[in-house]
Design an enzyme around this catalytic site. Structure first.
Site, mmCIF file in Angstrom:
data_model
loop_
_atom_site.group_PDB
_atom_site.id
_atom_site.type_symbol
_atom_site.label_atom_id
_atom_site.label_comp_id
_atom_site.label_asym_id
_atom_site.label_seq_id
_atom_site.Cartn_x
_atom_site.Cartn_y
_atom_site.Cartn_z
ATOM 1 N N HIS A 173 -3.920 -1.521 -3.583
ATOM 2 C CA HIS A 173 -2.719 -0.803 -3.176
ATOM 3 C C HIS A 173 -3.034 0.475 -2.388
ATOM 4 O O HIS A 173 -2.153 1.306 -2.189
ATOM 5 C CB HIS A 173 -1.858 -0.511 -4.405
ATOM 6 C CG HIS A 173 -1.483 -1.762 -5.132
ATOM 7 N ND1 HIS A 173 -0.526 -2.622 -4.665
ATOM 8 C CD2 HIS A 173 -1.979 -2.321 -6.264
ATOM 9 C CE1 HIS A 173 -0.424 -3.653 -5.491
ATOM 10 N NE2 HIS A 173 -1.301 -3.498 -6.462
ATOM 11 N N THR A 233 0.800 -1.230 0.000
ATOM 12 C CA THR A 233 0.000 0.000 0.000
ATOM 13 C C THR A 233 0.832 1.280 0.000
ATOM 14 O O THR A 233 0.262 2.375 -0.100
ATOM 15 C CB THR A 233 -0.945 0.036 1.218
ATOM 16 O OG1 THR A 233 -0.174 -0.033 2.425
ATOM 17 C CG2 THR A 233 -1.924 -1.131 1.168
ATOM 18 N N GLU A 240 -10.739 -2.558 -8.179
ATOM 19 C CA GLU A 240 -9.939 -3.623 -8.796
ATOM 20 C C GLU A 240 -9.038 -4.214 -7.717
ATOM 21 O O GLU A 240 -8.041 -3.619 -7.323
ATOM 22 C CB GLU A 240 -9.094 -3.067 -9.943
ATOM 23 C CG GLU A 240 -8.248 -4.139 -10.619
ATOM 24 C CD GLU A 240 -7.073 -3.572 -11.380
ATOM 25 O OE1 GLU A 240 -6.655 -4.204 -12.364
ATOM 26 O OE2 GLU A 240 -6.537 -2.510 -10.980
ATOM 27 N N ASP A 279 -9.070 1.758 -9.966
ATOM 28 C CA ASP A 279 -7.916 1.009 -10.439
ATOM 29 C C ASP A 279 -6.960 0.738 -9.274
ATOM 30 O O ASP A 279 -6.802 1.575 -8.377
ATOM 31 C CB ASP A 279 -7.213 1.826 -11.531
ATOM 32 C CG ASP A 279 -6.056 1.106 -12.171
ATOM 33 O OD1 ASP A 279 -6.319 0.110 -12.877
ATOM 34 O OD2 ASP A 279 -4.905 1.533 -11.968
#
Length: 679
Positions: A240, A197, A276, A236
């Protein structure tokens, strides 16, 4: 975008009259002339009604991959007539202008530049302006189509000099504060949540999404999208961006990004939002579903692809969504742009097989299916087809089987599902919805009828071909005809509505989309289900044409493309649109002794190869090519030993499972003395 910088080997590559809620289905009636902006006032209002789900969760989504706003607007009638509830745009944010504004999907231009934000404001050179986006949304509303925007919050372009000062200021005043402290490190260990992340993923600088001022700035962008007409967002690389209990850097901020962007955006209660979250390693998918609302189901997509290509549609494979105990709030797909482009799916799976897979996932009760529309006239021999950003994709999105199962899904809302293999044959699967309808997908040999079904007794017509009859009596389904190989059968009566066949326009399948400079090309035009097809060449007045007629195309002086716009209406006045682009063909020569250089990334191996080929299928050596000469640490050279006509070069670190290459697909043009670096 896809987790990591994974590169895979490729050698060659109208007017709204009423919207009546019936149960959970919306029926839209329109006047096609006015809603399509036509000046033709001679035809009467249509009586066409397209059934759409009341909300995106219950319907289907068309991913308009790299279509620009004007193309989507002009194609809205086709999208509605094909049974989709929503469409998804490519990212609409300001982005890096790569290759001096080149507009090829790959080559002189790249599809992925709109995934490289320079600012979070609407409009970019690939898709269009904010005004054009709003006009597209206004058109979608006329047809009852919802608009989902693909958004990126996790990263910017790696060309940090292009990042806007407004975004930098929102990120704390400098590039250092815009990004995470850990942005200095490349993400390699996806099981490490702090790395996942906060580290740089795939060379893309990682934004500090916990910074309050950045969140404020990003929410302004989301609200502008909503003000223009957006009905939802796809995030998207959502995996993360940290969850509330994820570890984080010691910077005084908290992991509250998801809470803020989900709840503080305007019209939040009515937006469809999904992230996602590609599965594979410590993805915490149930927690992301709770935080965002919906996520992708990427593993299920891979299982469906394998089932279709291997002709093994067993009940167990088809039924398991591979989400464990997570809620079934998911977007399903047969393929996404990531696996189509990065995983070699384009040559592993035909368009016909994609459609079979689509019938499976769309007939099911749960999930919200997303249809990735491949590039126009792409094939297992040609990944990029016409190879143009902005244009409509392949006609597969409106294939008769796709349409039939889309409308089936809408008619079956609220019905339970039952999955069986007819005649215990796992090369075929039947998905029943209560006693009301069924979809049969057959992947191999002709399938005999006479098998058991829960369908209510009666006579059913296959809604795909509109003629083949099936009879159900005492729990047995029979027909005078077998179910053909590689086919979809859609059976239901209650909720079925007959629509006029859409007009079709296009160019012949053998069309070549490159024209040599100063030359012309003869292009064969096609049309069907219409008597008023027209073409407009390079912006000139429209000219009527019949199926099979030809037009001479040349690239105008001062331009590098020729544009052919094709339109037609069916008997109800519903418009079909296609934009075909022809580019000037690049031809060049190099001589023996030409020398090029390549600077490899640190993560690559030390043995570097140059693979060279041209359009005549001539190559310097079979893959991976010829080993390059090491000039210094990280820098390698390759010298051509013969003359070449229009060569292309791909750099790679060998022929093994985890090998890497640049570029990921079509090779680069050769320039003597040039040093190539990965962008």
């Amino acid at each position: 975008m896809k987790d990591g910088d994974y590169l895979f080997k490729r050698i060659l590559s109208g007017l709204l009259v009423s919207a009546m809620l019936t149960g959970s289905v919306v029926y839209l009636t329109g006047c096609s002339n006015s809603q399509n902006g036509s000046d033709d006032n001679t035809s009467t209002n249509t009586s066409t009604e397209y059934a759409h789900a009341d909300k995106i969760d219950n319907g289907t989504i068309l991913q308009c991959f790299s279509w620009d706003f004007n193309t989507i607007k002009e194609s809205m009638a086709d999208i509605a007539a094909s049974g989709y509830t929503a469409l998804q745009t490519s990212p609409i944010n300001a982005c890096l202008e790569g290759e001096n504004g080149g507009m090829q999907l790959y080559g002189d231009g790249k599809w992925y530049y709109h995934y490289q934000p320079t600012d979070f404001k609407i409009g970019n050179y690939q898709l269009g302006t904010r005004d054009e986006f709003k006009a597209m949304c206004d058109e979608a509303e006329k047809y009852g189509i919802k608009v989902i925007v693909d958004v990126i919050a996790n990263h910017t372009t790696p060309t940090t000099s292009a990042v806007s000062q407004d975004l930098i200021d929102a990120g704390g005043g400098s590039l250092d504060t815009l990004y995470h402290k850990n942005n200095a490190y490349d993400l390699n260990d996806f099981s490490n949540r702090l790395a996942c992340t906060t580290y740089k993923m795939g060379g893309l600088p990682d934004i500090n999404t916990e910074r309050t001022s950045f969140q404020d700035y990003f929410i302004e962008y989301l609200n502008d999208c909503v003000a223009c007409g957006a009905d939802g967002f796809r995030y998207d690389t959502a995996k993360h961006i940290g969850l509330p209990d994820d570890p984080k850097e010691d910077d005084g901020f908290t992991n509250n990004f998801w809470q803020r962007v989900i709840t503080e955006v305007n019209n939040a209660d009515n937006l469809f939002i999904y992230g996602e979250v590609l599965q594979g390693n410590n993805e915490r998918i149930a927690d992301y579903i709770e935080a965002i609302g919906h996520t992708t189901a990427s593993t299920y997509g891979s299982k469906i692809r394998g089932a279709i290509t291997n002709n093994t549609l067993s009940k167990g494979t088809v039924s398991d969504y591979w989400l464990g105990d997570a809620p079934l709030n998911m977007v399903t797909w047969v393929e996404s742009h990531d696996n189509y482009i990065n995983d070699g799916n384009w040559y592993n799976m035909t368009k016909e097989q994609v459609i079979l897979g689509w019938a499976v996932i769309t007939a099911r009760k749960d999930g919200t299916p997303l249809f990735f529309d491949r590039p126009y006239y792409s094939s297992v021999e040609n990944e990029w087809g016409m190879n143009r950003i902005g244009t409509e994709g392949d006609d597969m999105y409106k294939d008769k089987s796709v349409k039939a199962v889309n409308f089936f899904r809408t008619a079956m809302i609220g019905e339970d599902e039952n999955i069986v293999n007819p005649n215990s044959d796992s090369t075929a699967v039947m998905i029943e919805r209560g006693t009301k309808g069924a979809v049969i997908v057959n992947t191999k040999d002709a399938l005999k009828t006479g098998f058991e079904t829960n369908l209510a007794d009666g006579t059913y017509v296959n809604r795909v071909d509109g003629k083949t009859e099936y009879t159900v009596k005492n729990g047995k389904l029979t027909s005078d005809a077998d179910i053909p190989a590689n086919s979809v059968v859609v059976l239901y009566n209650d909720g079925y509505k007959k629509y006029e066949a859409a007009a079709e326009v296009g160019v012949a399948e053998d069309t070549v989309f490159n024209i040599q400079s100063g030359k012309t090309a003869t292009v064969t035009l096609t049309c069907a289900n219409t008597d008023n097809a027209e073409y407009a060449l390079n912006g000139a007045a429209a000219v009527s044409y019949k199926n099979g007629e030809t037009v001479t195309v040349s690239v105008p002086s001062g331009s590098d493309i020729a544009t052919l716009e094709l339109t037609a209406k069916n008997s109800k006045g519903v418009k079909t649109y296609e934009r075909v682009v022809f580019a000037t063909e690049v031809k060049y020569s190099i001589s023996s002794g030409t020398k090029v250089y390549f600077e490899k990334p640190d993560s690559w191996g030390d043995q570097i190869f140059a693979y060279v080929y041209n359009d005549e299928l001539y190559e310097n050596e079979t893959w991976p090519g010829i080993e390059m000469t090491k000039e210094s640490d990280g820098k390698y050279s390759y010298t051509f030993t013969e003359d070449w006509e229009t060569p292309y070069i791909i750099f790679n670190d060998g022929d093994f499972a985890d090998s890497q290459q640049y570029p990921a697909d079509n090779g680069l043009t050769v320039e003597d003395g040039k040093t190539y670096t990965i962008e």
